[in-house]
Write a protein that holds these residues in place. Sequence first.
Motif, PDB file in Angstrom:
ATOM      1  N   GLY A  81       0.803  -1.213   0.000  1.00 56.50           N
ATOM      2  CA  GLY A  81       0.000   0.000   0.000  1.00 56.50           C
ATOM      3  C   GLY A  81       0.834   1.260   0.000  1.00 56.50           C
ATOM      4  N   HIS A  82       0.244   2.311   0.512  1.00 60.22           N
ATOM      5  CA  HIS A  82       0.880   3.627   0.528  1.00 60.22           C
ATOM      6  C   HIS A  82       0.392   4.406   1.748  1.00 60.22           C
ATOM      7  CE1 HIS A  82       2.491   7.466  -0.808  1.00 60.22           C
ATOM      8  NE2 HIS A  82       1.300   8.003  -0.695  1.00 60.22           N
ATOM      9  N   ILE A  83       1.332   4.947   2.522  1.00 59.59           N
ATOM     10  CA  ILE A  83       0.992   5.765   3.692  1.00 59.59           C
ATOM     11  C   ILE A  83       1.119   7.232   3.307  1.00 59.59           C
ATOM     12  CG2 ILE A  83       1.658   6.389   6.045  1.00 59.59           C
ATOM     13  CD1 ILE A  83       2.602   3.542   6.459  1.00 59.59           C
ATOM     14  N   GLU A  84       0.082   7.993   3.610  1.00 55.44           N
ATOM     15  CA  GLU A  84       0.054   9.397   3.211  1.00 55.44           C
ATOM     16  C   GLU A  84       0.786  10.307   4.201  1.00 55.44           C
ATOM     17  OE1 GLU A  84      -4.099  10.141   2.840  1.00 55.44           O
ATOM     18  OE2 GLU A  84      -4.314   8.939   1.004  1.00 55.44           O
ATOM     19  N   ASN A  85       0.714  10.005   5.490  1.00 50.92           N
ATOM     20  CA  ASN A  85       1.323  10.880   6.497  1.00 50.92           C
ATOM     21  C   ASN A  85       2.681  10.350   6.958  1.00 50.92           C
ATOM     22  OD1 ASN A  85      -0.026   8.700   7.720  1.00 50.92           O
ATOM     23  ND2 ASN A  85      -0.285   9.799   9.658  1.00 50.92           N
ATOM     24  N   VAL A  86       3.527   9.995   5.977  1.00 44.67           N
ATOM     25  CA  VAL A  86       4.840   9.430   6.264  1.00 44.67           C
ATOM     26  C   VAL A  86       5.686  10.386   7.103  1.00 44.67           C
ATOM     27  CG1 VAL A  86       7.048   8.842   5.198  1.00 44.67           C
ATOM     28  CG2 VAL A  86       4.955   7.823   4.329  1.00 44.67           C
ATOM     29  N   ALA A  87       5.760  11.662   6.717  1.00 46.35           N
ATOM     30  CA  ALA A  87       6.612  12.625   7.424  1.00 46.35           C
ATOM     31  C   ALA A  87       6.201  12.758   8.886  1.00 46.35           C
ATOM     32  CB  ALA A  87       6.550  13.983   6.721  1.00 46.35           C
ATOM     33  N   GLN A  88       4.897  12.819   9.120  1.00 49.83           N
ATOM     34  CA  GLN A  88       4.394  12.942  10.489  1.00 49.83           C
ATOM     35  C   GLN A  88       4.765  11.732  11.333  1.00 49.83           C
ATOM     36  OE1 GLN A  88       0.102  13.263  10.784  1.00 49.83           O
ATOM     37  NE2 GLN A  88       0.138  12.465  12.869  1.00 49.83           N
ATOM     38  N   LEU A  89       4.620  10.528  10.767  1.00 52.81           N
ATOM     39  CA  LEU A  89       4.904   9.305  11.510  1.00 52.81           C
ATOM     40  C   LEU A  89       6.404   9.131  11.753  1.00 52.81           C
ATOM     41  CD1 LEU A  89       2.348   6.872   9.825  1.00 52.81           C
ATOM     42  CD2 LEU A  89       2.200   7.912  12.091  1.00 52.81           C
ATOM     43  N   LYS A  90       7.231   9.539  10.790  1.00 53.60           N
ATOM     44  CA  LYS A  90       8.679   9.486  11.005  1.00 53.60           C
ATOM     45  C   LYS A  90       9.074  10.345  12.206  1.00 53.60           C
ATOM     46  CE  LYS A  90      10.236   8.646   6.245  1.00 53.60           C
ATOM     47  NZ  LYS A  90      10.977   9.213   5.107  1.00 53.60           N
ATOM     48  N   GLN A  91       8.490  11.524  12.287  1.00 50.57           N
ATOM     49  CA  GLN A  91       8.784  12.409  13.405  1.00 50.57           C
ATOM     50  C   GLN A  91       8.253  11.825  14.710  1.00 50.57           C
ATOM     51  OE1 GLN A  91       7.032  16.312  13.061  1.00 50.57           O
ATOM     52  NE2 GLN A  91       8.394  17.207  14.589  1.00 50.57           N
ATOM     53  N   PHE A 131      -3.612   0.582   2.807  1.00 49.49           N
ATOM     54  CA  PHE A 131      -2.612  -0.389   3.238  1.00 49.49           C
ATOM     55  C   PHE A 131      -3.234  -1.670   3.785  1.00 49.49           C
ATOM     56  CE2 PHE A 131      -3.657   2.214   6.936  1.00 49.49           C
ATOM     57  CZ  PHE A 131      -3.878   1.253   7.912  1.00 49.49           C
ATOM     58  N   ALA A 132      -2.418  -2.705   3.761  1.00 51.45           N
ATOM     59  CA  ALA A 132      -2.657  -3.937   4.502  1.00 51.45           C
ATOM     60  C   ALA A 132      -1.287  -4.421   4.930  1.00 51.45           C
ATOM     61  CB  ALA A 132      -3.355  -4.987   3.640  1.00 51.45           C
ATOM     62  N   PHE A 133      -1.165  -4.904   6.162  1.00 50.06           N
ATOM     63  CA  PHE A 133       0.132  -5.395   6.597  1.00 50.06           C
ATOM     64  C   PHE A 133      -0.016  -6.593   7.526  1.00 50.06           C
ATOM     65  CE2 PHE A 133      -0.672  -1.944   9.744  1.00 50.06           C
ATOM     66  CZ  PHE A 133      -0.528  -2.645  10.937  1.00 50.06           C
ATOM     67  N   ASP A 150     -10.962   1.686   4.492  1.00 52.07           N
ATOM     68  CA  ASP A 150     -11.741   1.500   3.266  1.00 52.07           C
ATOM     69  C   ASP A 150     -11.494   0.148   2.607  1.00 52.07           C
ATOM     70  OD1 ASP A 150     -12.879   4.102   3.420  1.00 52.07           O
ATOM     71  OD2 ASP A 150     -11.046   4.948   2.547  1.00 52.07           O
ATOM     72  N   GLY A 151     -10.594  -0.645   3.147  1.00 50.54           N
ATOM     73  CA  GLY A 151     -10.264  -1.919   2.506  1.00 50.54           C
ATOM     74  C   GLY A 151      -9.705  -1.720   1.117  1.00 50.54           C
ATOM     75  N   SER A 152      -8.814  -0.742   0.961  1.00 50.07           N
ATOM     76  CA  SER A 152      -8.315  -0.344  -0.362  1.00 50.07           C
ATOM     77  C   SER A 152      -7.435  -1.393  -1.021  1.00 50.07           C
ATOM     78  CB  SER A 152      -7.525   0.971  -0.241  1.00 50.07           C
ATOM     79  OG  SER A 152      -8.278   1.970   0.422  1.00 50.07           O
ATOM     80  N   VAL A 153      -6.745  -2.191  -0.213  1.00 51.12           N
ATOM     81  CA  VAL A 153      -5.845  -3.230  -0.738  1.00 51.12           C
ATOM     82  C   VAL A 153      -6.556  -4.576  -0.667  1.00 51.12           C
ATOM     83  CG1 VAL A 153      -3.638  -4.403  -0.415  1.00 51.12           C
ATOM     84  CG2 VAL A 153      -3.822  -1.944   0.015  1.00 51.12           C
ATOM     85  N   PRO A 154      -6.632  -5.326  -1.771  1.00 53.53           N
ATOM     86  CA  PRO A 154      -7.236  -6.662  -1.708  1.00 53.53           C
ATOM     87  C   PRO A 154      -6.525  -7.513  -0.657  1.00 53.53           C
ATOM     88  CG  PRO A 154      -6.859  -6.007  -3.985  1.00 53.53           C
ATOM     89  CD  PRO A 154      -6.168  -4.987  -3.129  1.00 53.53           C
ATOM     90  N   PHE A 155      -7.283  -8.052   0.298  1.00 48.54           N
ATOM     91  CA  PHE A 155      -6.673  -8.770   1.410  1.00 48.54           C
ATOM     92  C   PHE A 155      -7.687  -9.766   1.960  1.00 48.54           C
ATOM     93  CE2 PHE A 155      -4.649  -8.543   5.827  1.00 48.54           C
ATOM     94  CZ  PHE A 155      -3.547  -9.294   5.455  1.00 48.54           C
ATOM     95  N   PHE A 156      -7.256 -11.006   2.120  1.00 50.05           N
ATOM     96  CA  PHE A 156      -8.179 -12.076   2.505  1.00 50.05           C
ATOM     97  C   PHE A 156      -7.573 -12.900   3.639  1.00 50.05           C
ATOM     98  CE2 PHE A 156      -8.433 -11.069  -1.975  1.00 50.05           C
ATOM     99  CZ  PHE A 156      -9.788 -10.825  -2.158  1.00 50.05           C
ATOM    100  N   TRP A 157      -8.481 -13.546   4.389  1.00 48.76           N
ATOM    101  CA  TRP A 157      -8.016 -14.458   5.418  1.00 48.76           C
ATOM    102  C   TRP A 157      -8.910 -15.681   5.470  1.00 48.76           C
ATOM    103  CZ3 TRP A 157      -8.994 -12.760  11.171  1.00 48.76           C
ATOM    104  CH2 TRP A 157     -10.327 -12.370  11.338  1.00 48.76           C
ATOM    105  N   GLY A 158      -8.364 -16.751   6.047  1.00 46.63           N
ATOM    106  CA  GLY A 158      -9.137 -17.981   6.141  1.00 46.63           C
ATOM    107  C   GLY A 158      -8.472 -18.934   7.103  1.00 46.63           C
ATOM    108  N   THR A 159      -9.045 -20.123   7.229  1.00 46.31           N
ATOM    109  CA  THR A 159      -8.499 -21.138   8.118  1.00 46.31           C
ATOM    110  C   THR A 159      -8.491 -22.490   7.412  1.00 46.31           C
ATOM    111  OG1 THR A 159      -8.787 -22.214  10.275  1.00 46.31           O
ATOM    112  CG2 THR A 159     -10.788 -21.527   9.145  1.00 46.31           C
ATOM    113  N   ASP A 160      -7.416 -23.253   7.609  1.00 43.51           N
ATOM    114  CA  ASP A 160      -7.396 -24.582   7.014  1.00 43.51           C
ATOM    115  C   ASP A 160      -8.105 -25.559   7.940  1.00 43.51           C
ATOM    116  OD1 ASP A 160      -5.627 -25.245   9.038  1.00 43.51           O
ATOM    117  OD2 ASP A 160      -3.973 -25.810   7.730  1.00 43.51           O
ATOM    118  N   SER A 161      -8.119 -26.828   7.588  1.00 46.01           N
ATOM    119  CA  SER A 161      -8.900 -27.807   8.345  1.00 46.01           C
ATOM    120  C   SER A 161      -8.321 -28.086   9.730  1.00 46.01           C
ATOM    121  CB  SER A 161      -9.009 -29.114   7.557  1.00 46.01           C
ATOM    122  OG  SER A 161      -7.725 -29.603   7.219  1.00 46.01           O
TER     123      SER A 161
END
Length: 250
Positions: A81-91, A131-133, A150-161
Amino acid sequence: MLAVFDKKVAKSPEELQSPQNESVLALKDGFLGTHFSSVHPSSVVLNLGSSGLMAYSFVRKNPLLPRLFAVVDDIFCLFEGHIENVAQLKQQYGLNKTANEVIIVIEAYRTLRDRGPYPANQVVRGIQGKFAFIIYDNTSKATFVATDADGSVPFFWGTDSEGHLVLSNDLEVVKQGCGKSFAPFPKGCFFTSSGGLRSFEHPVSELQAVPRVDSSGEMCGATFKVDAESRKEKNVMPRVGSDANWSQNY
């Protein structure tokens, strides 16, 4: 990107398990990691021992939603994905100018784990963008997974048997590992090993599982919706020593 975690590390929600699920074993003999490599050229598969595996490929990625991977102090992170407030979070986290999105996410998690001043929902809500991480902390054997509001990045989850948790941006890979026991990862939510699934947009509300039905009328995992009329009990963090691992409380 792909992560498969042993149920002792990340217990998948029971509601994801479909009654019609066939006997799929995502971790046995590295099955799903091998399948991921066969469909994604130049893949890297990381064996996490008894905890599971992670895998990624930089081929055929969306240039607007870059895929990144990093390991810092035994914290593994897959990010898309892409983070918009990178500068703020770095600080905010005291990072240097060269730090990218995946390093920011790792530092946000580490700050939270090592007695950060904010609750987990506020830390995730402070990351603005698409983003999804997936984080795996090898020190505490814990996971931290999230997707944007917003679920902008296609991302799925599940469980095996066997109840192992599968996470991926590739729906077909999830189907290979989970059969019918899968669903889109709930937008605006985060999942942790110790706290399960929670909404960072509505942290005091419960999440309600809604069964999914496929085109043939069979149960196919579950989606999770915020129950606006319910409220979680307020979780007050105990004031303990500075060496405490806060990730165990989420």
